[in-house]
Write an enzyme that holds these catalytic residues in place. Sequence first.
Site, PDB file in Angstrom:
ATOM      1  N   GLU A   1       1.579  -3.384 -24.941  1.00 11.09           N
ATOM      2  CA  GLU A   1       2.028  -3.613 -23.559  1.00 11.09           C
ATOM      3  C   GLU A   1       3.001  -4.774 -23.425  1.00 11.09           C
ATOM      4  OE1 GLU A   1      -0.719  -4.754 -20.394  1.00 11.09           O
ATOM      5  OE2 GLU A   1      -2.057  -5.653 -21.852  1.00 11.09           O
TER       6      GLU A   1
ATOM      7  N   HIS B   1      -9.006  11.558 -41.367  1.00 10.81           N
ATOM      8  CA  HIS B   1      -9.012  12.886 -40.735  1.00 10.81           C
ATOM      9  C   HIS B   1      -7.676  13.191 -40.048  1.00 10.81           C
ATOM     10  CE1 HIS B   1     -13.239  13.496 -41.634  1.00 10.81           C
ATOM     11  NE2 HIS B   1     -13.448  12.241 -41.254  1.00 10.81           N
TER      12      HIS B   1
ATOM     13  N   LYS C   1      -2.967  -4.804 -26.238  1.00 13.73           N
ATOM     14  CA  LYS C   1      -2.229  -6.056 -26.017  1.00 13.73           C
ATOM     15  C   LYS C   1      -0.856  -5.986 -26.668  1.00 13.73           C
ATOM     16  CE  LYS C   1      -3.975  -7.367 -23.461  1.00 13.73           C
ATOM     17  NZ  LYS C   1      -5.197  -6.960 -22.858  1.00 13.73           N
TER      18      LYS C   1
ATOM     19  N   GLY D   1       0.844  -1.199   0.000  1.00  9.27           N
ATOM     20  CA  GLY D   1       0.000   0.000   0.000  1.00  9.27           C
ATOM     21  C   GLY D   1       0.869   1.236   0.000  1.00  9.27           C
TER      22      GLY D   1
HETATM   23  O1  M6R Z   1      -7.743  -5.468 -12.647  1.00 13.77           O
HETATM   24  P1  M6R Z   1      -8.324  -4.456 -13.594  1.00 13.77           P
HETATM   25  O2  M6R Z   1      -9.212  -5.067 -14.621  1.00 13.77           O
HETATM   26  O3  M6R Z   1      -9.007  -3.325 -12.887  1.00 13.77           O
HETATM   27  O4  M6R Z   1      -7.082  -3.838 -14.348  1.00 13.77           O
HETATM   28  C1  M6R Z   1      -7.230  -2.738 -15.195  1.00 13.77           C
HETATM   29  C2  M6R Z   1      -5.994  -2.503 -16.039  1.00 13.77           C
HETATM   30  O5  M6R Z   1      -4.914  -2.145 -15.237  1.00 13.77           O
HETATM   31  C3  M6R Z   1      -5.628  -3.738 -16.866  1.00 13.77           C
HETATM   32  O6  M6R Z   1      -6.685  -4.166 -17.672  1.00 13.77           O
HETATM   33  C4  M6R Z   1      -4.412  -3.451 -17.748  1.00 13.77           C
HETATM   34  O7  M6R Z   1      -4.744  -2.508 -18.729  1.00 13.77           O
HETATM   35  C5  M6R Z   1      -3.907  -4.748 -18.373  1.00 13.77           C
HETATM   36  N1  M6R Z   1      -2.479  -4.825 -18.269  1.00 13.77           N
HETATM   37  C6  M6R Z   1      -4.283  -4.885 -19.801  1.00 13.77           C
HETATM   38  O8  M6R Z   1      -3.837  -6.090 -20.361  1.00 13.77           O
END
Ligand code: M6R
Length: 586
Positions: free
Chosen positions: A470, A486, A467, A99
């Site tokens: 990342e 555009h 995808k 945290g």
């Molecule tokens: O656990 P969550 O679905 O809230 O996470 C949200 C995003 O952080 C998550 O989808 C992120 O974009 C992923 N790495 C996408 O693959």
Amino acid sequence: MCGIIGFIGRSIKGKTITDSLKKLEYRGYDSWGVSFLSEGKVEFFKEIGEIKNVPKKIEEINSSLAIGHTRWATHGKISKINAHPHISSDKKISLVHNGIVENFSELKKQVSNNNFSSETDSEVVLRLIEENVNLGLDLLHAVSKAVSVLEGSFALLVFSASEPDKLIAVKKESPLLLGVSSKGIFAASDQIPLSSFTNKFVFLEDGDIAVVKKDSFKCFDFSLNPVEREILEVDSDVTSSGKLKYSHFMLKEIMEQPFVLRQVLSQEKKNFDEISLLLKKHPVFFIGNGTSFNACLFGKEFFSRAAGISSQVIDASEFPYVLEFLPENSLIFALSQSGETADVLDSVRKAKKRNFKIVSMVNVFNSSLVRLSDKTIYLNCGEEIGVASTKAFTSQVALLYLLSNSCAEKFDSALEELKTLSLKMQQVIELNKNSIQELSSKIKEVDDVFFIGRSLNYPVALEAALKLKEISYIHAEAFQAGSLKHGPLALVSDGVPVIVVAPMDKVFSDTLNNAIEAKSRGAFIIGVSNEKNDAFDFFIPLPKVKELLFPLISIIPLQLLAFHTAVFLERNPDRPRNLAKSVTVK
Ligand code: M6R
């Protein structure tokens, strides 16, 4: 975010703790550490990087009281010193923290022994506890006094060599649960590392301090008034662990989608009916981040098309800025795989202050978002370990389709459609699994990839681009196909791959025209469709399904494309740089 684990019970080997901690590495993996009470002394070990090559001495240590931490650096750089556990000056107290303590700088000035060894907010908590113990308080009172001045989020595990019969666990806005097993009692950030020991969990609430002993526990609030927390037995069938025959979790999670969809569909109709009633009564705002945000876009489309319910989608990181302009009596529909994403939790907490109803769609059982919600739909898709979300996405989209149909009194027929779709998902994998590798070997050479789609295919393009970028670190961007001309068309030059998501639906011919515009400027056109076309330089075939269900199959080859491209580039798709599985900071 970080992962924490603790144990008190019969003597176990250090390897049990390090192996379990490894299962939390998806929460953060830049450094790790463990501490044990062994022969009356606190022994500890910290290391940078992933949990591997654990020294024999640590694996073989016998201990009945231990804590561990796997870190995702927020306060203080990645270093052994900043890694947890933190140890008191007299080497008796050991602490791990997940945290962020927001007021740590002010608190740091108030601690009399300001001989800090790390840059972390967590060490400040340890020093406060240590100071309270030095004033004569026992560990429980020392912890309670310390946490009462902390602002922010924290899950803490603390033990002291002077009180070897207890482990103290504290929770506020960071996940923490206890697992009651025959070996003793564990504490952890989630149930994943504990599922091989027990299916009996105690989900601590925000504001709880638990005193955990080897065969019992007691819970208190921060002022040490007792509170009751029950032991819940969790069905562990949906929690698979291990990569099985696959090289990476991400590949396993992509490949298991057809099977997972069947599991996801075992939903309680009554819950859907109750949520449907709410959705018809309130203005609906979907919120989410990343992949969950993309899934929200389908929610909006499905709700208006299947049930005539209009709604809006707001990225959870922007939601607090528009909250004051939303109508009274709104309903927030929050999507999150983890249920721990800080932007989502922050938005939901703020929305609750306006007395908005909260409905959520979540994968992780009893996560923070679930606790804040009036109603929840569980994805039931099993653990998703790969940082890139895949099976959680298709589960979200499928359940949003089911829910929108439930609003239109068509739950049963939609359920049947989705069950049949799982066979089509399998077909799309079979059709593409080899050719996508060939395509990936081309994509790995390029700097930019563009994805285009119209209508429901646009969020597919967005998700596919997310995808690819990342996990392969190749620049990938999605555009509404009609918006290409555009501005973005200026980016298209010879050989630039443009991936066109264009199943044979109402918008096919308009999308195709946009693809042809790009092709005439030199683009290499990759068509994702159930209909081959001369404009496509490379074809990703899809089976034919109902128009609204195409997104559930068209995303699968694009997930595979991202995966294989990353692997070709020797980038670990399960652990992309700079990213963690749950983003617990705003
Ligand atoms: O656990 P969550 O679905 O809230 O996470 C949200 C995003 O952080 C998550 O989808 C992120 O974009 C992923 N790495 C996408 O693959």
